[in-house]
Motif scaffolding. Structure first.
Motif, PDB file in Angstrom:
ATOM      1  N   SER A  16       6.503  -2.570  -2.433  1.00  0.00           N
ATOM      2  CA  SER A  16       7.278  -1.379  -2.076  1.00  0.00           C
ATOM      3  C   SER A  16       6.711  -0.716  -0.830  1.00  0.00           C
ATOM      4  CB  SER A  16       7.308  -0.387  -3.245  1.00  0.00           C
ATOM      5  OG  SER A  16       6.035   0.184  -3.497  1.00  0.00           O
ATOM      6  N   HIS A  17       5.394  -0.699  -0.704  1.00  0.00           N
ATOM      7  CA  HIS A  17       4.769  -0.103   0.473  1.00  0.00           C
ATOM      8  C   HIS A  17       4.863  -1.025   1.684  1.00  0.00           C
ATOM      9  CE1 HIS A  17       2.865   3.583  -1.142  1.00  0.00           C
ATOM     10  NE2 HIS A  17       2.960   2.940  -2.295  1.00  0.00           N
ATOM     11  N   VAL A 196      -6.119  -2.128  -6.159  1.00  0.00           N
ATOM     12  CA  VAL A 196      -5.252  -1.416  -5.220  1.00  0.00           C
ATOM     13  C   VAL A 196      -4.661  -0.184  -5.895  1.00  0.00           C
ATOM     14  CG1 VAL A 196      -3.230  -1.573  -3.737  1.00  0.00           C
ATOM     15  CG2 VAL A 196      -4.683  -3.590  -4.071  1.00  0.00           C
ATOM     16  N   TYR A 197      -4.983   0.982  -5.349  1.00  0.00           N
ATOM     17  CA  TYR A 197      -4.473   2.246  -5.870  1.00  0.00           C
ATOM     18  C   TYR A 197      -3.687   2.975  -4.788  1.00  0.00           C
ATOM     19  CZ  TYR A 197      -8.044   1.454  -9.496  1.00  0.00           C
ATOM     20  OH  TYR A 197      -8.810   0.922 -10.506  1.00  0.00           O
ATOM     21  N   GLY A 198      -2.999   4.025  -5.175  1.00  0.00           N
ATOM     22  CA  GLY A 198      -2.267   4.816  -4.200  1.00  0.00           C
ATOM     23  C   GLY A 198      -1.017   5.418  -4.798  1.00  0.00           C
ATOM     24  N   PRO A 199      -0.322   6.247  -4.028  1.00  0.00           N
ATOM     25  CA  PRO A 199       0.877   6.925  -4.529  1.00  0.00           C
ATOM     26  C   PRO A 199       2.021   5.964  -4.786  1.00  0.00           C
ATOM     27  CG  PRO A 199       0.625   7.291  -2.176  1.00  0.00           C
ATOM     28  CD  PRO A 199      -0.629   6.617  -2.630  1.00  0.00           C
ATOM     29  N   LEU A 200       2.888   6.343  -5.712  1.00  0.00           N
ATOM     30  CA  LEU A 200       4.053   5.543  -6.043  1.00  0.00           C
ATOM     31  C   LEU A 200       5.196   5.850  -5.088  1.00  0.00           C
ATOM     32  CD1 LEU A 200       3.893   6.166  -9.877  1.00  0.00           C
ATOM     33  CD2 LEU A 200       3.556   3.948  -8.793  1.00  0.00           C
ATOM     34  N   CYS A 236     -12.271  -0.921  -4.260  1.00  0.00           N
ATOM     35  CA  CYS A 236     -10.843  -0.632  -4.276  1.00  0.00           C
ATOM     36  C   CYS A 236     -10.357  -0.341  -2.867  1.00  0.00           C
ATOM     37  CB  CYS A 236     -10.521   0.534  -5.208  1.00  0.00           C
ATOM     38  SG  CYS A 236     -11.190   2.130  -4.663  1.00  0.00           S
ATOM     39  N   VAL A 237      -9.031  -0.183  -2.737  1.00  0.00           N
ATOM     40  CA  VAL A 237      -8.426   0.075  -1.438  1.00  0.00           C
ATOM     41  C   VAL A 237      -7.093   0.773  -1.659  1.00  0.00           C
ATOM     42  CG1 VAL A 237      -7.214  -2.140  -1.295  1.00  0.00           C
ATOM     43  CG2 VAL A 237      -7.886  -0.966   0.815  1.00  0.00           C
ATOM     44  N   ASP A 238      -6.645   1.505  -0.652  1.00  0.00           N
ATOM     45  CA  ASP A 238      -5.378   2.219  -0.720  1.00  0.00           C
ATOM     46  C   ASP A 238      -4.218   1.259  -0.478  1.00  0.00           C
ATOM     47  OD1 ASP A 238      -3.060   3.951   0.246  1.00  0.00           O
ATOM     48  OD2 ASP A 238      -4.553   5.506  -0.136  1.00  0.00           O
ATOM     49  N   VAL A 239      -3.160   1.381  -1.277  1.00  0.00           N
ATOM     50  CA  VAL A 239      -2.003   0.497  -1.142  1.00  0.00           C
ATOM     51  C   VAL A 239      -1.356   0.633   0.235  1.00  0.00           C
ATOM     52  CG1 VAL A 239      -0.365   2.179  -2.119  1.00  0.00           C
ATOM     53  CG2 VAL A 239       0.117  -0.282  -2.289  1.00  0.00           C
ATOM     54  N   ARG A 240      -1.449   1.811   0.841  1.00  0.00           N
ATOM     55  CA  ARG A 240      -0.879   1.995   2.176  1.00  0.00           C
ATOM     56  C   ARG A 240      -1.661   1.219   3.222  1.00  0.00           C
ATOM     57  NH1 ARG A 240      -0.949   8.404   1.165  1.00  0.00           N
ATOM     58  NH2 ARG A 240      -2.904   7.659   0.223  1.00  0.00           N
ATOM     59  N   ASP A 241      -2.958   1.070   3.003  1.00  0.00           N
ATOM     60  CA  ASP A 241      -3.764   0.257   3.917  1.00  0.00           C
ATOM     61  C   ASP A 241      -3.531  -1.227   3.684  1.00  0.00           C
ATOM     62  OD1 ASP A 241      -4.801   2.542   5.052  1.00  0.00           O
ATOM     63  OD2 ASP A 241      -6.547   2.602   3.738  1.00  0.00           O
ATOM     64  N   VAL A 242      -3.246  -1.599   2.451  1.00  0.00           N
ATOM     65  CA  VAL A 242      -2.897  -2.991   2.169  1.00  0.00           C
ATOM     66  C   VAL A 242      -1.592  -3.350   2.888  1.00  0.00           C
ATOM     67  CG1 VAL A 242      -2.268  -4.651   0.369  1.00  0.00           C
ATOM     68  CG2 VAL A 242      -4.094  -2.991  -0.051  1.00  0.00           C
ATOM     69  N   ALA A 243      -0.630  -2.422   2.843  1.00  0.00           N
ATOM     70  CA  ALA A 243       0.629  -2.648   3.562  1.00  0.00           C
ATOM     71  C   ALA A 243       0.377  -2.784   5.057  1.00  0.00           C
ATOM     72  CB  ALA A 243       1.594  -1.497   3.283  1.00  0.00           C
ATOM     73  N   LYS A 244      -0.480  -1.912   5.586  1.00  0.00           N
ATOM     74  CA  LYS A 244      -0.812  -1.965   7.010  1.00  0.00           C
ATOM     75  C   LYS A 244      -1.458  -3.295   7.364  1.00  0.00           C
ATOM     76  CE  LYS A 244      -1.332  -0.033  11.116  1.00  0.00           C
ATOM     77  NZ  LYS A 244      -0.162   0.347  11.967  1.00  0.00           N
ATOM     78  N   ALA A 245      -2.298  -3.788   6.481  1.00  0.00           N
ATOM     79  CA  ALA A 245      -2.957  -5.078   6.722  1.00  0.00           C
ATOM     80  C   ALA A 245      -1.932  -6.203   6.800  1.00  0.00           C
ATOM     81  CB  ALA A 245      -3.970  -5.365   5.620  1.00  0.00           C
ATOM     82  N   GLU A 310     -10.741  -7.844  13.937  1.00  0.00           N
ATOM     83  CA  GLU A 310      -9.658  -8.735  14.349  1.00  0.00           C
ATOM     84  C   GLU A 310      -8.265  -8.143  14.142  1.00  0.00           C
ATOM     85  OE1 GLU A 310     -10.133 -12.657  12.746  1.00  0.00           O
ATOM     86  OE2 GLU A 310     -12.252 -12.795  13.346  1.00  0.00           O
ATOM     87  N   LEU A 311      -8.110  -7.340  13.091  1.00  0.00           N
ATOM     88  CA  LEU A 311      -6.808  -6.709  12.848  1.00  0.00           C
ATOM     89  C   LEU A 311      -6.750  -5.284  13.379  1.00  0.00           C
ATOM     90  CD1 LEU A 311      -6.030  -7.881   9.185  1.00  0.00           C
ATOM     91  CD2 LEU A 311      -5.328  -8.945  11.346  1.00  0.00           C
ATOM     92  N   GLY A 312      -7.919  -4.698  13.603  1.00  0.00           N
ATOM     93  CA  GLY A 312      -7.956  -3.323  14.091  1.00  0.00           C
ATOM     94  C   GLY A 312      -7.592  -2.298  13.039  1.00  0.00           C
ATOM     95  N   ILE A 313      -7.860  -2.601  11.790  1.00  0.00           N
ATOM     96  CA  ILE A 313      -7.476  -1.709  10.708  1.00  0.00           C
ATOM     97  C   ILE A 313      -8.610  -0.742  10.356  1.00  0.00           C
ATOM     98  CG2 ILE A 313      -8.256  -3.252   8.841  1.00  0.00           C
ATOM     99  CD1 ILE A 313      -5.716  -2.364   7.299  1.00  0.00           C
ATOM    100  N   ALA A 314      -8.230   0.466   9.946  1.00  0.00           N
ATOM    101  CA  ALA A 314      -9.177   1.453   9.422  1.00  0.00           C
ATOM    102  C   ALA A 314      -8.715   1.812   8.010  1.00  0.00           C
ATOM    103  CB  ALA A 314      -9.208   2.687  10.309  1.00  0.00           C
TER     104      ALA A 314
END
Length: 337
Positions: A16-17, A196-200, A236-245, A310-314
């Motif tokens: 969804s994200h 993976v956690y984060g808002p729905l 753990c990691v935020d689901v929004r960052d997983v989407a960004k990845a 390599e991906l430039g993600i934070a």
């Protein structure tokens, strides 16, 4: 003209994200779902992007030719669909076969029916990296060079959680083996997050229907956990960052045929409960308090240098992720009450 991205398992929490971020970034999305009911939920979740969202129906991802029609006409693929079952009984039927066959099926479908696709991103897991039987491993730092050493045969004698982790390992290895042996016109990238956690983004008809990771947080403050649960996985990691990845993995040419650990760092349920009690006074009475004096144990760490460079993600701070998750769950609780 904007690209169309096929995203499998469109009704899932992570998906969804991923869908939302790709839509916000100007892509069109074709999501795979099992039924019209699932399609309706996804449509409602992303209602403001209705004109850019379409669906393909795939009832069984492990069936031969499951994705043959779905992949036609798309420019790229994000494969998130995989069984997330932590209490499986028949490991082959519920976990290993659908995870591996679903992954190989979508890769094969693209190779045979859509040679214009140049990049496929596969949602893997830190479970494909972690040595589950090794415990805390003080001082050990996991990198993308590590692989979960447990085999399918060994998993048959282990608990369902171990079997799930092995299913992710088998699926990711199958993806890389496919690219190596079949020499398709596309490259793959695998994204390996821990918990993976984060808002729905989408609603649920009741709190009892929550996805697994959201339910994992909800139990910490809804009164059902009388004591702080034991921590099994320490990152753990935020689901929004997983989407960004996933987006960055799709867009970054040099990411071809690479795997990336995506993690915000270490956590424990004790830390989570402490944060909830401190930041949400109204939840103190229903959130367990850990009265032990034990410090955070010396446990393994995850090296995310490769993803950052390599991906430039934070990554969002874990405290922000937890607070946003609790707030989201409290809002849903009001709606479903």
């Amino acid at each position: 003209m904007s690209q169309t991205i096929l995203i499998s398992g469109a009704s899932g929490f992570i998906a969804s994200h991923v869908i939302r971020l790709f839509l916000e970034s100007g892509f069109k999305v074709r999501g795979t779902v099992r039924s019209e009911v699932s399609a309706k939920i996804v449509r409602e979740t992303h209602a403001e992007y209705a004109d850019a969202l379409s669906f393909a129906f795939v009832k069984d991802i492990s069936a031969p030719g499951a994705f043959d029609e779905a992949v036609k006409g798309v420019d790229g693929v994000i494969h998130t669909a995989s069984p997330f079952i932590l209490d499986a009984e028949d490991y082959d039927k519920e976990l290993f076969n659908p995870a591996v066959n679903g992954t190989v099926s979508i890769l094969k479908a693209v190779k045979e029916h859509n040679p214009s696709v140049k990049r496929i991103v596969v949602t893997s897991s830190f479970g494909a990296i972690l040595d589950y039987t090794a415990g805390h491993q003080p001082g050990y730092i996991y990198t993308e060079a590590d692989w979960n050493p447990m085999t399918a045969n060994e998993a048959h004698g282990a608990d369902p959680v171990a079997a799930y982790l092995v299913s992710k390992t088998l699926a990711e290895k199958a993806a890389f083996e496919f690219v190596e042996t079949q020499k398709p016109s596309f490259s793959i990238v695998t994204v390996a997050p821990p918990l993976v956690y984060g808002p729905l983004l989408h609603g649920y008809e009741s709190m009892s229907k929550l996805n697994t990771s959201s339910a994992d947080i909800y139990r910490l403050f809804n009164g059902s956990s009388k004591e702080v649960p034991d921590t099994v996985f320490w990152a753990c990691v935020d689901v929004r960052d997983v989407a960004k990845a996933h987006l960055l993995a799709y867009q970054t040419p040099t990411a071809a045929n690479q795997r990336y650990i995506i993690s915000a760092g270490s956590f424990s349920y004790q830390i989570f409960c402490n944060i909830i009690r401190a930041r949400f006074p109204e939840l103190v009475a229903t959130t367990p308090e850990d009265k032990s004096s034990l410090p955070f144990p010396d446990v393994y760490k995850l090296d995310t240098t490769k993803a950052k460079n390599e991906l430039g993600i934070a990554f969002r701070p874990i405290k922000e992720t937890l607070m946003d998750t609790v707030t989201s769950l409290k809002e849903l609780e009001k709606i479903t009450a």
